[in-house]
Scaffold this motif. Sequence first.
Motif, PDB file in Angstrom:
ATOM      1  N   GLY A  14       0.811  -1.539  -0.218  1.00  0.00           N
ATOM      2  CA  GLY A  14       0.077  -0.029  -0.300  1.00  0.00           C
ATOM      3  C   GLY A  14       0.933   1.040  -0.250  1.00  0.00           C
ATOM      4  N   LEU A  15       2.202   1.151   0.838  1.00  0.00           N
ATOM      5  CA  LEU A  15       3.092   2.191   0.888  1.00  0.00           C
ATOM      6  C   LEU A  15       3.589   2.636  -0.357  1.00  0.00           C
ATOM      7  CD1 LEU A  15       4.886   1.715   4.528  1.00  0.00           C
ATOM      8  CD2 LEU A  15       2.926   3.898   3.625  1.00  0.00           C
ATOM      9  N   HIS A  16       4.478   1.509  -1.158  1.00  0.00           N
ATOM     10  CA  HIS A  16       4.513   1.919  -2.340  1.00  0.00           C
ATOM     11  C   HIS A  16       3.311   2.318  -2.846  1.00  0.00           C
ATOM     12  CE1 HIS A  16       5.817   0.363  -6.367  1.00  0.00           C
ATOM     13  NE2 HIS A  16       7.379  -0.176  -5.256  1.00  0.00           N
ATOM     14  N   ALA A  17       2.208   1.772  -3.525  1.00  0.00           N
ATOM     15  CA  ALA A  17       1.452   1.828  -4.606  1.00  0.00           C
ATOM     16  C   ALA A  17       1.449   3.191  -3.903  1.00  0.00           C
ATOM     17  CB  ALA A  17       0.292   0.924  -3.995  1.00  0.00           C
ATOM     18  N   ALA A  18       1.100   3.361  -2.660  1.00  0.00           N
ATOM     19  CA  ALA A  18       0.977   5.712  -2.532  1.00  0.00           C
ATOM     20  C   ALA A  18       1.937   6.865  -2.746  1.00  0.00           C
ATOM     21  CB  ALA A  18       0.585   5.986  -1.256  1.00  0.00           C
ATOM     22  N   GLY A  19       3.773   5.305  -3.239  1.00  0.00           N
ATOM     23  CA  GLY A  19       4.451   6.027  -3.034  1.00  0.00           C
ATOM     24  C   GLY A  19       5.765   7.083  -1.975  1.00  0.00           C
TER      25      GLY A  19
END
Length: 171
Positions: A14-19
Amino acid sequence: PHVRLEHVYDVWKGLHAAGLATPNINLISDIIACPGLDYCALANARAICVAQDIARRFEAPDRAEAIGEFKIKISGCINACGHHHVGHIGILGVDKKGEEFYQLTLGGSGAEDAAVGKMLGPALPIDRVTDAVEAIVDAYLRERREGERFLDTLRRTGDAPFKEAVYAEAH
């Protein structure tokens, strides 16, 4: 701290998807900055945009890894919410006749080798801060010995090579 171990990977996705999953802990782009003038009525100068500009300059993972451990801390005023005084490079926003300037300190540490950074020289205008940080890093890379962290090099050489790198450009 309250994520169950079996959910860590999902949180990371989720953090990765949000940058928000940059693996840069303790590297030069892992900067601590107070809210600065953009969000704080006490501040004399902006901090977030300075941190963002420096982080962009050093965002290449290979470059950051080659530089190694490097802690930059930025405060928008003397209240020191960004803990600039214990940054390897500390950046303190100051007001000079209504203009934002930034005082650089070198050699601070909040670790076991605790130290308060020492002022490098005259405060710089906002448009010179990122270049000054890069000049300090370049001097460090020239001066360091095998396996030395920035603080080790600074403590061995003193601040002269760093001061020269930052302020020689002004002349």
